[in-house]
Design a protein around this motif. Structure first.
Motif, mmCIF file in Angstrom:
data_model
loop_
_atom_site.group_PDB
_atom_site.id
_atom_site.type_symbol
_atom_site.label_atom_id
_atom_site.label_comp_id
_atom_site.label_asym_id
_atom_site.label_seq_id
_atom_site.Cartn_x
_atom_site.Cartn_y
_atom_site.Cartn_z
ATOM 1 N N TYR A 1 15.280 -12.215 -27.716
ATOM 2 C CA TYR A 1 15.857 -13.296 -26.949
ATOM 3 C C TYR A 1 15.259 -14.641 -27.353
ATOM 4 C CZ TYR A 1 17.277 -9.197 -24.382
ATOM 5 O OH TYR A 1 17.787 -7.979 -24.054
ATOM 6 N N ASP A 2 14.054 -14.610 -27.874
ATOM 7 C CA ASP A 2 13.427 -15.857 -28.303
ATOM 8 C C ASP A 2 14.243 -16.540 -29.391
ATOM 9 O OD1 ASP A 2 11.380 -15.507 -26.494
ATOM 10 O OD2 ASP A 2 9.997 -14.631 -27.963
ATOM 11 N N ARG A 3 14.778 -15.756 -30.312
ATOM 12 C CA ARG A 3 15.584 -16.349 -31.387
ATOM 13 C C ARG A 3 16.843 -16.997 -30.819
ATOM 14 N NH1 ARG A 3 18.558 -13.531 -36.374
ATOM 15 N NH2 ARG A 3 18.942 -15.417 -37.555
ATOM 16 N N ALA A 4 17.504 -16.310 -29.891
ATOM 17 C CA ALA A 4 18.708 -16.875 -29.268
ATOM 18 C C ALA A 4 18.369 -18.158 -28.524
ATOM 19 C CB ALA A 4 19.330 -15.862 -28.316
ATOM 20 N N LEU A 5 17.225 -18.178 -27.860
ATOM 21 C CA LEU A 5 16.833 -19.375 -27.115
ATOM 22 C C LEU A 5 16.407 -20.508 -28.040
ATOM 23 C CD1 LEU A 5 15.030 -17.659 -24.134
ATOM 24 C CD2 LEU A 5 17.214 -18.887 -24.091
ATOM 25 N N THR A 6 15.959 -20.183 -29.247
ATOM 26 C CA THR A 6 15.660 -21.217 -30.236
ATOM 27 C C THR A 6 16.949 -21.892 -30.686
ATOM 28 O OG1 THR A 6 13.727 -20.011 -31.002
ATOM 29 C CG2 THR A 6 14.623 -21.662 -32.508
ATOM 30 N N ILE A 7 17.991 -21.088 -30.864
ATOM 31 C CA ILE A 7 19.300 -21.612 -31.276
ATOM 32 C C ILE A 7 19.949 -22.384 -30.140
ATOM 33 C CG2 ILE A 7 21.630 -20.950 -31.998
ATOM 34 C CD1 ILE A 7 20.246 -18.514 -33.403
ATOM 35 N N ASN A 8 19.878 -21.832 -28.926
ATOM 36 C CA ASN A 8 20.490 -22.484 -27.760
ATOM 37 C C ASN A 8 19.593 -22.288 -26.546
ATOM 38 O OD1 ASN A 8 22.013 -23.471 -25.671
ATOM 39 N ND2 ASN A 8 23.777 -22.145 -26.004
ATOM 40 N N PRO A 9 18.730 -23.265 -26.264
ATOM 41 C CA PRO A 9 17.803 -23.137 -25.139
ATOM 42 C C PRO A 9 18.488 -23.109 -23.767
ATOM 43 C CG PRO A 9 17.321 -25.118 -26.452
ATOM 44 C CD PRO A 9 18.529 -24.474 -27.033
ATOM 45 N N SER A 10 19.787 -23.387 -23.735
ATOM 46 C CA SER A 10 20.528 -23.378 -22.470
ATOM 47 C C SER A 10 21.384 -22.125 -22.294
ATOM 48 C CB SER A 10 21.431 -24.623 -22.388
ATOM 49 O OG SER A 10 20.650 -25.792 -22.403
ATOM 50 N N ALA A 11 21.170 -21.132 -23.107
ATOM 51 C CA ALA A 11 21.951 -19.898 -23.022
ATOM 52 C C ALA A 11 21.461 -19.082 -21.825
ATOM 53 C CB ALA A 11 21.816 -19.100 -24.318
ATOM 54 N N THR A 12 22.217 -19.132 -20.740
ATOM 55 C CA THR A 12 21.770 -18.460 -19.515
ATOM 56 C C THR A 12 21.673 -16.952 -19.687
ATOM 57 O OG1 THR A 12 24.023 -18.446 -18.633
ATOM 58 C CG2 THR A 12 22.584 -20.254 -17.949
ATOM 59 N N THR A 13 22.539 -16.360 -20.508
ATOM 60 C CA THR A 13 22.458 -14.917 -20.725
ATOM 61 C C THR A 13 21.143 -14.563 -21.409
ATOM 62 O OG1 THR A 13 24.859 -14.761 -20.875
ATOM 63 C CG2 THR A 13 23.600 -12.930 -21.782
ATOM 64 N N ALA A 14 20.776 -15.305 -22.439
ATOM 65 C CA ALA A 14 19.508 -15.047 -23.141
ATOM 66 C C ALA A 14 18.326 -15.292 -22.211
ATOM 67 C CB ALA A 14 19.406 -15.911 -24.388
ATOM 68 N N LEU A 15 18.397 -16.348 -21.396
ATOM 69 C CA LEU A 15 17.319 -16.623 -20.442
ATOM 70 C C LEU A 15 17.178 -15.477 -19.443
ATOM 71 C CD1 LEU A 15 18.030 -20.399 -19.752
ATOM 72 C CD2 LEU A 15 15.903 -19.466 -20.708
ATOM 73 N N THR A 16 18.307 -14.996 -18.951
ATOM 74 C CA THR A 16 18.296 -13.923 -17.959
ATOM 75 C C THR A 16 17.716 -12.637 -18.539
ATOM 76 O OG1 THR A 16 20.222 -14.896 -16.879
ATOM 77 C CG2 THR A 16 19.761 -12.591 -16.403
ATOM 78 N N TRP A 17 18.192 -12.227 -19.705
ATOM 79 C CA TRP A 17 17.690 -10.997 -20.310
ATOM 80 C C TRP A 17 16.236 -11.139 -20.740
ATOM 81 C CZ3 TRP A 17 19.622 -6.488 -19.493
ATOM 82 C CH2 TRP A 17 20.982 -6.370 -19.173
ATOM 83 N N SER A 18 15.866 -12.320 -21.202
ATOM 84 C CA SER A 18 14.471 -12.553 -21.576
ATOM 85 C C SER A 18 13.570 -12.489 -20.343
ATOM 86 C CB SER A 18 14.329 -13.897 -22.287
ATOM 87 O OG SER A 18 13.013 -14.089 -22.728
ATOM 88 N N ALA A 19 14.048 -13.048 -19.249
ATOM 89 C CA ALA A 19 13.281 -12.981 -17.990
ATOM 90 C C ALA A 19 13.090 -11.534 -17.569
ATOM 91 C CB ALA A 19 13.998 -13.767 -16.890
ATOM 92 N N SER A 20 14.148 -10.753 -17.661
ATOM 93 C CA SER A 20 14.064 -9.343 -17.287
ATOM 94 C C SER A 20 13.099 -8.590 -18.205
ATOM 95 C CB SER A 20 15.453 -8.714 -17.344
ATOM 96 O OG SER A 20 15.414 -7.378 -16.923
ATOM 97 N N ALA A 21 13.216 -8.804 -19.512
ATOM 98 C CA ALA A 21 12.341 -8.121 -20.465
ATOM 99 C C ALA A 21 10.878 -8.504 -20.235
ATOM 100 C CB ALA A 21 12.765 -8.459 -21.895
ATOM 101 N N ASN A 22 10.627 -9.790 -20.036
ATOM 102 C CA ASN A 22 9.251 -10.233 -19.791
ATOM 103 C C ASN A 22 8.701 -9.619 -18.513
ATOM 104 O OD1 ASN A 22 7.861 -12.401 -21.601
ATOM 105 N ND2 ASN A 22 10.066 -12.793 -21.712
#
Length: 176
Positions: A1-22
């Motif tokens: 998810y870090d790579r997706a957030l590097t490309i688009n820091p506002s991607a709520t799906t990546a933020l959500t899944w990254s939050a869950s994984a963390n």
């Protein structure tokens, strides 16, 4: 998810899944920060209950038990049928020393359908549902472009949610 957030820091799906994984990796505070960003970016998201459930778990792992309970209750208000929230809220309540409240949540958490059985005609599905000790049988069949559900028993069958593109795995019309 870090790579997706590097490309688009506002991607709520990546933020959500990254939050869950963390959160599940034990990084509760990082999970809290990520899910809060997702919530801030999409405050009217139709899946807000899901964001709130992740916030519940993240706060519990971060040992912010009262905050975890608050987020869990928000998620429950928005979607009582999302059973993951029941489990997360029950855990947060126990961790915050409110075991009796957790018993009430645990008793109410599973309203999901059991396994599906395809009728011999191949056009009808049957399943059972349980809620608060009552069991019902649900008959599912296709009528035109709609999926119909008939309940036999005393359980409310409000848990069936299908999107507009749903195609049931069987054909035909009403079995009657």
């Amino acid at each position: 998810y870090d790579r997706a957030l590097t490309i688009n820091p506002s991607a709520t799906t990546a933020l959500t899944w990254s939050a869950s994984a963390n959160t599940w990796m034990g990084n509760g505070q990082k999970g809290v920060e990520l899910i809060q960003r997702a919530i801030d970016l999409s405050p009217l998201d139709p899946h807000r209950y899901y964001f709130n459930a992740i916030a519940c778990g993240a706060h519990a792992v971060a040992e912010n038990y009262d905050a975890a309970v608050d987020w869990g209750r928000r998620s429950m208000r928005e979607n009582r049928c999302f059973t993951a929230t029941h489990k997360l809220l029950a855990i947060a309540l126990v961790l915050s020393g409110r075991g009796e409240e957790a018993r009430d949540i645990a008793a109410d958490w599973d309203r999901s359908p059991e396994g599906l059985v395809v009728a011999p005609d191949g056009r009808t599905l049957y399943t059972t549902v349980a809620a608060l000790g009552a069991v019902g049988i649900v008959l599912l069949y296709r009528r035109g472009n709609r999926l119909e559900a008939v309940l036999f028993g005393s359980v409310v069958a409000g848990f069936f949610v299908f999107n507009a593109s749903f195609t049931p795995p069987f054909g035909g019309a009403s079995p009657g």
